[in-house]
Motif scaffolding. Structure first.
Motif, short mmCIF file in Angstrom:
data_model
loop_
_atom_site.label_atom_id
_atom_site.label_comp_id
_atom_site.label_asym_id
_atom_site.label_seq_id
_atom_site.Cartn_x
_atom_site.Cartn_y
_atom_site.Cartn_z
N ALA A 140 0.82 -1.22 0.00
CA ALA A 140 0.00 0.00 0.00
C ALA A 140 0.85 1.26 0.00
CB ALA A 140 -0.93 -0.02 1.21
N ASP A 141 1.95 1.26 0.72
CA ASP A 141 2.81 2.46 0.77
C ASP A 141 3.37 2.79 -0.62
OD1 ASP A 141 2.48 3.00 3.48
OD2 ASP A 141 4.08 1.62 4.06
N ALA A 142 3.81 1.76 -1.33
CA ALA A 142 4.36 1.97 -2.67
C ALA A 142 3.27 2.48 -3.62
CB ALA A 142 4.97 0.68 -3.20
N ILE A 143 2.08 1.92 -3.48
CA ILE A 143 0.96 2.35 -4.33
C ILE A 143 0.62 3.81 -4.07
CG2 ILE A 143 -1.50 2.02 -4.80
CD1 ILE A 143 -1.02 -1.01 -4.23
N LEU A 144 0.51 4.18 -2.80
CA LEU A 144 0.16 5.57 -2.46
C LEU A 144 1.23 6.55 -2.93
CD1 LEU A 144 -1.37 5.11 1.09
CD2 LEU A 144 -2.59 5.69 -1.01
N ALA A 145 2.49 6.15 -2.85
CA ALA A 145 3.58 7.01 -3.31
C ALA A 145 3.45 7.25 -4.81
CB ALA A 145 4.93 6.39 -2.98
N ARG A 146 3.11 6.19 -5.54
CA ARG A 146 2.93 6.30 -6.98
C ARG A 146 1.75 7.21 -7.32
NH1 ARG A 146 5.47 4.80 -11.86
NH2 ARG A 146 3.97 3.99 -13.36
N LEU A 147 0.65 7.04 -6.62
CA LEU A 147 -0.53 7.86 -6.88
C LEU A 147 -0.26 9.33 -6.60
CD1 LEU A 147 -3.49 5.67 -5.53
CD2 LEU A 147 -2.35 5.60 -7.76
N SER A 148 0.51 9.58 -5.57
CA SER A 148 0.86 10.97 -5.24
C SER A 148 1.71 11.60 -6.33
CB SER A 148 1.59 11.03 -3.90
OG SER A 148 0.72 10.62 -2.86
N GLU A 149 2.58 10.81 -6.96
CA GLU A 149 3.37 11.32 -8.08
C GLU A 149 2.49 11.60 -9.28
OE1 GLU A 149 6.73 12.17 -8.64
OE2 GLU A 149 6.57 12.25 -6.45
N LEU A 150 1.56 10.70 -9.57
CA LEU A 150 0.65 10.89 -10.70
C LEU A 150 -0.21 12.14 -10.51
CD1 LEU A 150 -0.58 7.22 -11.30
CD2 LEU A 150 0.89 8.57 -12.81
N LYS A 151 -0.57 12.41 -9.26
CA LYS A 151 -1.44 13.56 -8.98
C LYS A 151 -0.82 14.88 -9.44
CE LYS A 151 -3.96 13.54 -5.15
NZ LYS A 151 -4.38 13.69 -3.74
N LYS A 152 0.50 14.95 -9.47
CA LYS A 152 1.18 16.19 -9.87
C LYS A 152 0.89 16.55 -11.33
CE LYS A 152 4.98 15.38 -6.62
NZ LYS A 152 6.43 15.07 -6.49
N THR A 153 0.52 15.55 -12.14
CA THR A 153 0.29 15.80 -13.57
C THR A 153 -1.18 15.67 -13.95
OG1 THR A 153 0.60 13.49 -14.27
CG2 THR A 153 2.58 14.85 -14.06
N ALA A 154 -2.05 15.39 -13.00
CA ALA A 154 -3.47 15.16 -13.31
C ALA A 154 -4.19 16.49 -13.54
CB ALA A 154 -4.13 14.38 -12.19
N ARG A 155 -4.99 16.54 -14.59
CA ARG A 155 -5.78 17.72 -14.93
C ARG A 155 -7.15 17.27 -15.44
NH1 ARG A 155 -1.49 19.13 -13.26
NH2 ARG A 155 0.12 20.37 -14.25
N ALA A 156 -8.13 18.13 -15.30
CA ALA A 156 -9.44 17.88 -15.90
C ALA A 156 -10.16 19.20 -16.07
CB ALA A 156 -10.27 16.92 -15.05
N TYR A 157 -10.75 19.37 -17.24
CA TYR A 157 -11.57 20.55 -17.53
C TYR A 157 -12.88 20.07 -18.13
CZ TYR A 157 -7.22 23.14 -16.93
OH TYR A 157 -6.05 23.66 -16.41
N PHE A 158 -13.96 20.72 -17.78
CA PHE A 158 -15.24 20.30 -18.34
C PHE A 158 -16.13 21.48 -18.60
CE2 PHE A 158 -14.64 19.45 -13.89
CZ PHE A 158 -15.75 19.96 -13.23
N MET A 159 -16.97 21.29 -19.60
CA MET A 159 -17.85 22.33 -20.08
C MET A 159 -19.29 21.95 -19.76
SD MET A 159 -18.75 23.05 -24.04
CE MET A 159 -19.49 21.43 -24.07
N VAL A 160 -20.03 22.89 -19.20
CA VAL A 160 -21.44 22.67 -18.92
C VAL A 160 -22.25 23.23 -20.08
CG1 VAL A 160 -23.33 23.22 -17.35
CG2 VAL A 160 -21.05 22.75 -16.44
N ASP A 161 -23.10 22.39 -20.64
CA ASP A 161 -23.88 22.80 -21.81
C ASP A 161 -25.20 23.44 -21.43
OD1 ASP A 161 -24.18 22.70 -24.78
OD2 ASP A 161 -25.93 21.50 -24.26
N ASP A 162 -25.80 22.95 -20.36
CA ASP A 162 -27.17 23.34 -20.00
C ASP A 162 -27.15 24.19 -18.75
OD1 ASP A 162 -29.83 23.58 -19.46
OD2 ASP A 162 -30.24 21.44 -19.32
N LEU A 163 -27.14 25.51 -18.91
CA LEU A 163 -27.11 26.39 -17.75
C LEU A 163 -28.39 26.28 -16.91
CD1 LEU A 163 -25.54 29.60 -19.34
CD2 LEU A 163 -24.46 28.03 -17.75
N ALA A 164 -29.50 25.98 -17.56
CA ALA A 164 -30.76 25.82 -16.83
C ALA A 164 -30.66 24.67 -15.84
CB ALA A 164 -31.91 25.58 -17.81
N HIS A 165 -29.90 23.64 -16.21
CA HIS A 165 -29.74 22.49 -15.32
C HIS A 165 -28.97 22.90 -14.06
CE1 HIS A 165 -29.93 17.97 -15.26
NE2 HIS A 165 -29.13 18.19 -14.23
#
Length: 281
Positions: A140-165
């Protein structure tokens, strides 16, 4: 050490992938009136978008702590020594904290909770990476260390189409929704400090999607190999067309397609489109 990997339904990892990589999933709930559905179990994403066309907007809720306890105890009984439990951002849901609390209530297994600080299939990327490492014997320690490294490069952007929603869900005033609709404004959103925040306002859907693609390009063109996911709210054909376009632009990026399921779709609305990515390390 034998390590299990758990995530919640908002990672939107298909049942086939969960079974292939031995990922355990705990569902969030979607509530239409007096009817409670477990996301990804009782209610698929496509069923959800059919339901919201004829029913009032549902509410959503995190998994009960007892559900976490039961799952962790089952994993202990199955011979696991540890659990890496990966969840949607703690800034938009109490799910992560529920896993943390449940981890203190079980014996015979150690629970390591990971706050993805994001959601949808980018969260799923963490779970898939963790599962591959766990199957190779990583602790688990090795896995968490890896995930923490990946987090440095993670991005997400999203567009909302329906403002009424968004307005129906109480996240936008009626006046803002009316003016935004007149101007065809497509808000771009992203995660900042674990919460969803505005990034830019763009006038048309096409321009908004191009802006998101350009943001991916800023990272992809810096070099290395990347994985990216196109995330859609009931716009599968458009997602496929976008993937073909982006694959031609960025050959060093491996693209997949996922969806905004019921819980996230409740807050974004049909027609939303997103793109998330992280570097392959």
């Amino acid at each position: 050490m034998k390590t299990a990997v758990v995530t919640d339904s908002t990672a939107y990892i298909t049942k086939e992938l969960r079974e292939k990589f031995n990922i355990h999933m705990i569902p969030l709930n979607v509530i239409f009136g007096n009817e409670v559905y477990q996301e990804e179990i009782d209610l698929t994403w496509s069923q959800f978008y059919e339901e919201v066309r004829t029913k009032a907007l549902p509410t959503t809720s995190q998994p009960p702590i007892g559900g976490f306890v039961e799952l962790f105890e089952q994993l202990a009984s199955a011979g696991y020594d540890a659990v890496v439990s990966i969840h949607l951002s703690s800034g938009i849901s109490g799910t992560y904290q529920g896993a943390v609390t449940a981890g203190t209530m079980v014996e015979g297994i150690k629970v390591y909770s990971f706050d993805s600080e994001i959601s949808c299939m980018v969260q799923g990327f963490y779970a898939l990476e963790a599962a591959e490492m766990a199957s190779s014997g990583a602790d688990a320690d090795a896995i968490l260390a890896r995930l923490s490294e990946l987090k440095k490069t993670a991005r997400a952007y999203f567009m909302v189409d329906d403002l009424a929603h968004l307005q129906r869900g109480g996240r936008l005033s009626s006046a803002q929704a009316f003016i935004g609709s007149l101007l065809q404004v497509k808000p771009l959103l992203h995660f900042v400090d674990k919460v969803i925040a505005p990034f830019e306002k763009i006038r048309t859907r096409r321009k908004a999607m191009k802006r998101i693609a350009d943001l991916l390009g800023e990272d992809a063109l810096s070099g290395g190999d990347w994985r990216a996911v196109i995330i859609h709210a009931n716009r599968g054909q458009e997602a496929e067309e976008w993937r073909r376009e982006l694959t031609g632009l960025y050959p060093n990026v491996e693209f997949s397609i996922s969806y905004f399921g019921a819980v996230i779709g409740t807050h974004l609305g049909e027609g939303a489109m997103g793109l998330g990515w992280m570097k392959k390390l």
